[in-house]
Motif scaffolding. Structure first.
Motif, PDB file in Angstrom:
ATOM      1  N   ALA A  82       0.844  -1.195   0.000  1.00 18.28           N
ATOM      2  CA  ALA A  82       0.000   0.000   0.000  1.00 18.28           C
ATOM      3  C   ALA A  82       0.874   1.239   0.000  1.00 18.28           C
ATOM      4  O   ALA A  82       1.920   1.280   0.624  1.00 18.28           O
ATOM      5  CB  ALA A  82      -0.908   0.000   1.232  1.00 18.28           C
ATOM      6  N   GLN A  84       1.837   4.398   1.413  1.00 22.66           N
ATOM      7  CA  GLN A  84       1.612   5.091   2.673  1.00 22.66           C
ATOM      8  C   GLN A  84       2.163   6.508   2.588  1.00 22.66           C
ATOM      9  O   GLN A  84       3.294   6.717   2.167  1.00 22.66           O
ATOM     10  CB  GLN A  84       2.332   4.345   3.823  1.00 22.66           C
ATOM     11  CG  GLN A  84       1.815   2.950   4.039  1.00 22.66           C
ATOM     12  CD  GLN A  84       0.379   2.949   4.508  1.00 22.66           C
ATOM     13  OE1 GLN A  84      -0.059   3.901   5.127  1.00 22.66           O
ATOM     14  NE2 GLN A  84      -0.341   1.893   4.206  1.00 22.66           N
ATOM     15  N   ALA A 289      -6.228   5.485 -10.382  1.00 17.11           N
ATOM     16  CA  ALA A 289      -5.827   4.654  -9.244  1.00 17.11           C
ATOM     17  C   ALA A 289      -4.659   3.753  -9.623  1.00 17.11           C
ATOM     18  O   ALA A 289      -4.415   3.478 -10.793  1.00 17.11           O
ATOM     19  CB  ALA A 289      -7.000   3.812  -8.756  1.00 17.11           C
ATOM     20  N   ARG A 328     -11.209  -5.296  -6.958  1.00 14.13           N
ATOM     21  CA  ARG A 328     -11.589  -4.786  -5.644  1.00 14.13           C
ATOM     22  C   ARG A 328     -11.075  -3.357  -5.478  1.00 14.13           C
ATOM     23  O   ARG A 328      -9.896  -3.086  -5.688  1.00 14.13           O
ATOM     24  CB  ARG A 328     -11.024  -5.680  -4.540  1.00 14.13           C
ATOM     25  CG  ARG A 328     -11.467  -7.129  -4.655  1.00 14.13           C
ATOM     26  CD  ARG A 328     -10.922  -7.982  -3.509  1.00 14.13           C
ATOM     27  NE  ARG A 328     -11.288  -9.378  -3.672  1.00 14.13           N
ATOM     28  CZ  ARG A 328     -12.455  -9.908  -3.332  1.00 14.13           C
ATOM     29  NH1 ARG A 328     -13.379  -9.139  -2.797  1.00 14.13           N
ATOM     30  NH2 ARG A 328     -12.697 -11.199  -3.527  1.00 14.13           N
ATOM     31  N   SER A 329     -11.993  -2.458  -5.102  1.00 17.26           N
ATOM     32  CA  SER A 329     -11.625  -1.063  -4.860  1.00 17.26           C
ATOM     33  C   SER A 329     -11.207  -0.919  -3.403  1.00 17.26           C
ATOM     34  O   SER A 329     -12.028  -0.633  -2.528  1.00 17.26           O
ATOM     35  CB  SER A 329     -12.803  -0.132  -5.181  1.00 17.26           C
ATOM     36  OG  SER A 329     -13.175  -0.241  -6.531  1.00 17.26           O
ATOM     37  N   ALA A 330      -9.934  -1.120  -3.160  1.00 23.77           N
ATOM     38  CA  ALA A 330      -9.434  -1.009  -1.793  1.00 23.77           C
ATOM     39  C   ALA A 330      -9.543   0.422  -1.282  1.00 23.77           C
ATOM     40  O   ALA A 330      -9.700   0.651  -0.084  1.00 23.77           O
ATOM     41  CB  ALA A 330      -7.978  -1.484  -1.726  1.00 23.77           C
ATOM     42  N   SER A 331      -9.464   1.393  -2.185  1.00 23.93           N
ATOM     43  CA  SER A 331      -9.644   2.811  -1.871  1.00 23.93           C
ATOM     44  C   SER A 331      -9.826   3.518  -3.203  1.00 23.93           C
ATOM     45  O   SER A 331      -9.649   2.905  -4.263  1.00 23.93           O
ATOM     46  CB  SER A 331      -8.422   3.361  -1.124  1.00 23.93           C
ATOM     47  OG  SER A 331      -7.384   3.661  -2.035  1.00 23.93           O
ATOM     48  N   PRO A 332     -10.177   4.804  -3.192  1.00 19.55           N
ATOM     49  CA  PRO A 332     -10.293   5.513  -4.467  1.00 19.55           C
ATOM     50  C   PRO A 332      -8.982   5.522  -5.263  1.00 19.55           C
ATOM     51  O   PRO A 332      -8.991   5.730  -6.478  1.00 19.55           O
ATOM     52  CB  PRO A 332     -10.687   6.944  -4.055  1.00 19.55           C
ATOM     53  CG  PRO A 332     -11.384   6.756  -2.740  1.00 19.55           C
ATOM     54  CD  PRO A 332     -10.638   5.628  -2.063  1.00 19.55           C
ATOM     55  N   LEU A 334      -6.664   2.886  -5.186  1.00 21.42           N
ATOM     56  CA  LEU A 334      -6.068   1.552  -5.295  1.00 21.42           C
ATOM     57  C   LEU A 334      -7.081   0.551  -5.787  1.00 21.42           C
ATOM     58  O   LEU A 334      -8.201   0.480  -5.281  1.00 21.42           O
ATOM     59  CB  LEU A 334      -5.503   1.109  -3.933  1.00 21.42           C
ATOM     60  CG  LEU A 334      -4.899  -0.299  -3.869  1.00 21.42           C
ATOM     61  CD1 LEU A 334      -3.674  -0.392  -4.786  1.00 21.42           C
ATOM     62  CD2 LEU A 334      -4.536  -0.658  -2.429  1.00 21.42           C
ATOM     63  N   ARG A 335      -6.687  -0.254  -6.792  1.00 19.87           N
ATOM     64  CA  ARG A 335      -7.476  -1.379  -7.266  1.00 19.87           C
ATOM     65  C   ARG A 335      -6.616  -2.641  -7.126  1.00 19.87           C
ATOM     66  O   ARG A 335      -5.461  -2.665  -7.581  1.00 19.87           O
ATOM     67  CB  ARG A 335      -7.871  -1.206  -8.741  1.00 19.87           C
ATOM     68  CG  ARG A 335      -8.714   0.017  -9.037  1.00 19.87           C
ATOM     69  CD  ARG A 335     -10.116  -0.091  -8.424  1.00 19.87           C
ATOM     70  NE  ARG A 335     -10.941   1.038  -8.822  1.00 19.87           N
ATOM     71  CZ  ARG A 335     -10.997   2.186  -8.169  1.00 19.87           C
ATOM     72  NH1 ARG A 335     -10.252   2.359  -7.066  1.00 19.87           N
ATOM     73  NH2 ARG A 335     -11.788   3.170  -8.581  1.00 19.87           N
TER      74      ARG A 335
END
Length: 340
Positions: A82, A84, A289, A328-332, A334-335
């Motif tokens: 991820a 950070q 993303a 999967r959309s882990a966040s706006p 990140l895919r």
């Protein structure tokens, strides 16, 4: 000197990119009082500007104090680590700023700055330093060259041109470009990831990925070369595409309909017998993303099809769905593509 905040494409760089360019300019002329004044005006515009500079200065400080740290702070693109946000060390940032402005000796540290920019700020800043023309995510732009030839740049793409009385040379630094070349007696050579494409007058597409360089010919004739001595050569006829793997020089040739060449110019991605991983890399250029495929088996599956680049999430689902993949959309920002 390039003015921070301006860009040949007409698009405004991000605040973080601007901060990186300020660092590079201050590194070049640390005693330029007018530059320092303009920098302070830029930094004072908003809390976001100050925070971007704090991150930049902290990275500079970390580069000098602990060179190994930037690998931890800047995960490689395409991994499943991820991203950070770095917490700025404000004391360090102040010391780094004072050092950039007050110590002329730091102007000699160009290699360190370039490495910092490459690892932390990503390709964008480095390409801005090298390229004559470049595009950003989901941007397609047509460029007219000095000889009257045209280049359509795909998203996240960059070129550098060198023309003289006897030759015309283009380097594709990143991404993909469609060339429509006017014959004027001088050779026209495109270099992309170790592959050379030589033409006199023709229209063709050149696509770079991390693994290969593809050349597709729309009309005319081109000759591709590869290897240290450029000894591996192939001549293409209209309606042919060649893919050259940069690791071992392996070549794959196939037929392609003329209308399917460079369909990305109309917002469609056409691929034949490509790995899911390589297609994800192409769709990434049109998606804001970050996209990662941790499952190497899934990434290695081969596909053929047409995908809508204007709807990259939909394109990803269409790409991996037939193989049991899920986006999967882990966040706006990140895919993550996994198997169901």
């Amino acid at each position: 000197m390039k003015s921070v905040g301006n860009d040949d494409s007409g698009k405004t760089p991000s605040i973080q990119e601007e901060a990186a360019e300020w660092l590079l300019q201050l590194r070049e002329t640390p005693q330029d009082t007018d530059l320092c004044r303009r920098f302070e005006a830029w930094r004072s515009q908003s809390p976001e500007h100050r925070a971007a500079w704090d991150r930049t200065a902290a990275m500079w400080d970390a580069l000098g104090a602990a060179p190994a740290e930037y690998e931890r702070l800047s995960p490689a693109r395409g991994t499943n680590a991820a991203r950070q946000p770095m917490r700025p060390a404000r004391g360090h940032a102040r010391r780094a700023w004072a050092g950039v402005v007050g110590r002329p000796g730091l102007a000699a540290a160009s290699t360190a700055v370039a490495l910092c920019a490459a690892l932390f700020f990503g390709p964008a800043v480095m390409l801005r330093l090298q390229a004559d023309q470049l595009t950003r995510t989901a941007e397609i732009r047509t460029v007219k060259l000095d000889d009257g030839s045209t280049v359509v740049l795909g998203a996240d793409s960059a070129i550098k041109s060198t023309f003289d009385e006897s030759s015309r040379k283009i380097t594709l630094l990143a991404g993909e470009a469609f060339f429509d070349v006017i014959a004027d007696g001088r050779p026209f050579v495109v270099t992309a990831g170790g592959v050379q494409v030589e033409v006199l007058g023709t229209a063709f597409d050149v696509r770079m990925t991390s693994a290969a360089t593809d050349v597709a010919l729309a009309h005319g004739r081109v000759r591709t070369s590869f290897g240290d001595d450029m000894g591996s050569q192939a001549t293409l006829e209209p309606g042919e595409v060649i893919s050259i793997e940069r690791e071992n020089g392996a070549e794959t040739r196939a037929a392609i309909a003329i209308g399917d060449i460079a369909t990305w110019r109309e917002g469609r991605l056409y691929v034949t017998n490509q790995t899911i991983g390589s297609v994800v890399e192409l769709i990434q250029r049109y998606h804001s993303a970050w996209i990662t495929v941790p499952d190497r088996g899934l990434a290695a599956k081969r596909v053929s099809g047409i995908y809508d680049l204007s709807k990259p999430d939909q394109a990803l689902r269409a790409l991996v769905g037939p193989y049991g993949g899920n986006v999967r959309s882990a966040s706006p920002l990140l895919r993550v593509i996994t198997r169901l």
